[in-house]
Design a protein around this motif. Structure first.
Motif, PDB file in Angstrom:
ATOM      1  N   PHE A 102     -48.634 -20.541  45.671  1.00 51.04           N
ATOM      2  CA  PHE A 102     -49.093 -21.571  46.607  1.00 51.04           C
ATOM      3  C   PHE A 102     -48.799 -22.956  46.042  1.00 51.04           C
ATOM      4  CE2 PHE A 102     -52.647 -19.823  44.215  1.00 51.04           C
ATOM      5  CZ  PHE A 102     -53.194 -20.940  43.597  1.00 51.04           C
ATOM      6  N   SER A 103     -48.488 -23.870  46.952  1.00 54.64           N
ATOM      7  CA  SER A 103     -48.116 -25.226  46.574  1.00 54.64           C
ATOM      8  C   SER A 103     -49.280 -26.176  46.811  1.00 54.64           C
ATOM      9  CB  SER A 103     -46.899 -25.677  47.382  1.00 54.64           C
ATOM     10  OG  SER A 103     -47.263 -25.847  48.735  1.00 54.64           O
ATOM     11  N   LYS A 104     -49.179 -27.334  46.192  1.00 53.35           N
ATOM     12  CA  LYS A 104     -50.235 -28.335  46.326  1.00 53.35           C
ATOM     13  C   LYS A 104     -50.304 -28.929  47.730  1.00 53.35           C
ATOM     14  CE  LYS A 104     -50.067 -29.666  41.436  1.00 53.35           C
ATOM     15  NZ  LYS A 104     -49.767 -30.760  40.471  1.00 53.35           N
TER      16      LYS A 104
ATOM     17  N   PHE B 276     -46.981 -18.707  49.664  1.00 51.52           N
ATOM     18  CA  PHE B 276     -45.875 -17.780  49.889  1.00 51.52           C
ATOM     19  C   PHE B 276     -46.334 -16.408  49.370  1.00 51.52           C
ATOM     20  CE2 PHE B 276     -44.137 -21.998  49.380  1.00 51.52           C
ATOM     21  CZ  PHE B 276     -43.245 -22.113  50.454  1.00 51.52           C
ATOM     22  N   LEU B 277     -46.648 -15.534  50.297  1.00 48.56           N
ATOM     23  CA  LEU B 277     -47.163 -14.205  49.953  1.00 48.56           C
ATOM     24  C   LEU B 277     -46.027 -13.187  49.986  1.00 48.56           C
ATOM     25  CD1 LEU B 277     -50.324 -14.202  52.268  1.00 48.56           C
ATOM     26  CD2 LEU B 277     -50.187 -14.979  49.888  1.00 48.56           C
TER      27      LEU B 277
ATOM     28  N   GLN C 154     -41.620 -11.715  52.747  1.00 51.89           N
ATOM     29  CA  GLN C 154     -42.320 -12.951  52.410  1.00 51.89           C
ATOM     30  C   GLN C 154     -43.086 -13.449  53.629  1.00 51.89           C
ATOM     31  OE1 GLN C 154     -41.066 -16.199  49.606  1.00 51.89           O
ATOM     32  NE2 GLN C 154     -40.514 -17.208  51.525  1.00 51.89           N
ATOM     33  N   VAL C 155     -44.324 -13.797  53.401  1.00 49.93           N
ATOM     34  CA  VAL C 155     -45.180 -14.344  54.452  1.00 49.93           C
ATOM     35  C   VAL C 155     -45.510 -15.793  54.094  1.00 49.93           C
ATOM     36  CG1 VAL C 155     -47.395 -14.149  55.653  1.00 49.93           C
ATOM     37  CG2 VAL C 155     -46.135 -12.071  54.969  1.00 49.93           C
ATOM     38  N   ILE C 156     -45.265 -16.693  55.022  1.00 44.11           N
ATOM     39  CA  ILE C 156     -45.586 -18.108  54.817  1.00 44.11           C
ATOM     40  C   ILE C 156     -46.908 -18.416  55.510  1.00 44.11           C
ATOM     41  CG2 ILE C 156     -44.852 -20.478  55.259  1.00 44.11           C
ATOM     42  CD1 ILE C 156     -41.967 -19.460  55.111  1.00 44.11           C
TER      43      ILE C 156
ATOM     44  N   ILE D 279     -34.129 -12.019  53.379  1.00 43.39           N
ATOM     45  CA  ILE D 279     -33.473 -12.139  54.690  1.00 43.39           C
ATOM     46  C   ILE D 279     -34.448 -12.649  55.737  1.00 43.39           C
ATOM     47  CG2 ILE D 279     -32.243 -10.876  56.504  1.00 43.39           C
ATOM     48  CD1 ILE D 279     -31.390  -8.866  54.358  1.00 43.39           C
ATOM     49  N   TYR D 280     -35.672 -12.100  55.711  1.00 38.82           N
ATOM     50  CA  TYR D 280     -36.650 -12.420  56.744  1.00 38.82           C
ATOM     51  C   TYR D 280     -37.907 -13.051  56.143  1.00 38.82           C
ATOM     52  CZ  TYR D 280     -33.810  -9.077  59.417  1.00 38.82           C
ATOM     53  OH  TYR D 280     -32.781  -8.418  60.028  1.00 38.82           O
ATOM     54  N   GLU D 281     -38.634 -13.739  56.983  1.00 37.75           N
ATOM     55  CA  GLU D 281     -39.944 -14.271  56.640  1.00 37.75           C
ATOM     56  C   GLU D 281     -40.856 -14.124  57.855  1.00 37.75           C
ATOM     57  OE1 GLU D 281     -38.720 -17.952  53.653  1.00 37.75           O
ATOM     58  OE2 GLU D 281     -38.860 -18.318  55.816  1.00 37.75           O
TER      59      GLU D 281
END
Length: 465
Positions: free
Chosen positions: A31-33, A38-39, A51-53, A89-91
């Motif tokens: 995780f970003s500030k 990004f899971l 990847q899950v945003i 490839i996918y998110e």
């Protein structure tokens, strides 16, 4: 809402830009500030993750999402998009994330993100399927199991469930587990039970080492049959190729001989390997990177080269000519060692080998005695890396020969009277073989230890779970 697996996402492209739902477990959480997590999520359906945003606009972002650790289970809904990055490839752009299960004490979670040895994860057999390696092996094992059943079904073989509890020793070796309901901790109860009832079944019974003898009774009526289930060997062997509980495929065919059934055994093996190559490429690529960098080439080569059929006597002659290689005695009438098997398939023949017509003292009583009266119509299939993977034979269909062999090794004829009936009432030539499922999976995967290719290994000194 379309609920799908990660495997579905990578196999089909008709979910792109649609609202989908997946279930799975967290593999990583970055995780970003600026308020984006990004899971990395896996659901066990394939080697691939997704990847899950997750953005901070989600109602539970700060209370739950940023606290997710490896192993937590989640339900995620969102839009499937092509990834803007190069690593996937996918998110999925999450609209909703529900935490289904947390990890208690993440710091001591046994399947943490750090690298663990195979021996370490083996001590957590109930959790090790969550690792990539065991997930890959499990999917390959499933493909092999389904392939064997389908192949036999296509050839008209009927599945028969043979007993697990038995009163007979198929192999005549005595290495069987006794079955009892007696309470060893209560001596008085045990003595009283024996006095009153003697045994639950009124006789001694054991866990089966093979369902072959009972399977023969169905082969002698339905022509082509097989059984597939667990078998048990009480041998005090603790090698990387032995288990005390393992799965055995046993095949029986009436009106068949050693040549017919051994060719069929080769076809069955190759069909299973081909099915894995056709259906488990992502798993094989994972193993090629982590375990065996020759795996795909090796399996294709296995399919291309015909097995070599050779007599046991010829094998002994070959070994004697090369006896300087071995530090063990080479004698006619002695079984082959692992070192000798490896030499034959890897160096001498450079092919899998079917060895036929063994000395009768090396083999079980039910195998057909050849005209020389010294050998039996038995065969073993020897393949690279594993050694013996299949053992089979013509069955002795002559009652006088069968009687003599049973007396020779000291079996109680009375216990096998029903088996002799198959020779009294319309006897037929018939043949069959047994294949160890775990050894086949061991060969395909290139794994070094058979304990990794069965979910809960039972070996000498170990029967956990």
């Amino acid at each position: 809402m379309n609920k799908i697996s990660i495997l579905d996402i990578y196999k089909q492209n008709n979910h792109l830009n649609k609202l989908i739902t997946i279930n799975g477990w967290i593999r990583n959480n970055r995780f970003s500030k600026i308020g984006i997590s990004f899971l990395t999520v896996s659901d066990g359906s394939s080697t691939s993750t997704i990847q899950v945003i997750a953005k901070k606009i989600l109602c539970n972002y700060f209370t739950e999402i940023v606290k997710l650790t490896i192993g937590c289970s989640v339900l995620i809904s969102g839009h499937l998009k092509l990834s803007k990055g190069n690593l996937q490839i996918y998110e999925i752009y999450a609209l909703h994330i529900k935490v289904l299960g947390w990890i208690n004490n993440p710091d001591i979670y046994p399947m943490s993100a750090k690298q663990h040895s195979i021996e370490y994860i083996r001590s957590y057999c109930h959790l090790r399927p969550r690792t990539n390696l065991i997930g890959v092996i499990s999917r390959i094992r499933n493909t092999v199991f389904q392939s064997l059943n389908q192949f036999l079904n296509n050839f008209g073989y009927l599945w028969v469930s043979t007993p697990i509890i038995t009163s007979i020793d198929t192999e005549g070796s005595g290495s069987m587990f006794r079955v009892s309901m007696l309470d060893d901790n209560n001596v008085n109860s045990k003595i009283n039970y024996i006095r009153k009832n003697n045994e639950f079944f009124k006789k001694k019974v054991f866990l089966t080492v093979s369902g072959q003898l009972t399977l023969e009774s169905y082969a002698c009526a339905l022509s082509k049959v097989y059984s597939f289930g667990p078998t048990f060997r009480a041998e005090n062997s603790n090698t990387k190729k032995h288990l005390t509980e393992f799965w055995m495929l046993e095949v029986e065919k009436s009106f068949s001989d050693i040549n017919d059934i051994s060719v069929f055994a080769e076809q069955l093996l190759k069909n299973s390997v081909a099915d894995v190559l056709n259906n488990c490429m992502s798993e094989l690529l994972f193993l090629q990177k982590k375990i065996d960098n020759t795996i795909i080439h090796r399996l294709n080569k296995f399919l291309e080269i015909n097995f070599i059929h050779v007599e046991y006597t010829e094998i002994i002659d070959i070994l004697l000519k090369n006896k300087n290689i071995f530090d063990e005695d080479i004698l006619w009438g002695k079984d082959l060692s692992s070192k000798q098997e490896k030499y034959l398939v890897n160096n001498h023949f450079k092919s899998s080998v079917i060895i036929q017509n063994y000395p009768k003292k090396l083999k079980a009583f039910y195998m057909r005695v050849n005209d020389d009266n010294n050998t039996v119509a038995a065969f073993d299939v020897i393949i690279p890396q594993v050694g013996e993977i299949i053992g089979g034979s013509e069955r002795e269909d002559r009652i006088d020969y069968l009687d003599y062999r049973m007396q020779e090794i000291g079996l109680n004829n009375k216990n096998y009277d029903w088996y002799k009936d198959l020779r009294r009432y319309g006897t037929v030539p018939h043949a069959g073989f047994g294949l160890g499922l775990e050894r086949l999976v061991l060969f395909i995967t290139g794994i070094n230890n058979i304990r990794e290719v069965i979910p809960f290994p039972r070996t000498v000194g170990h029967a956990d779970f």
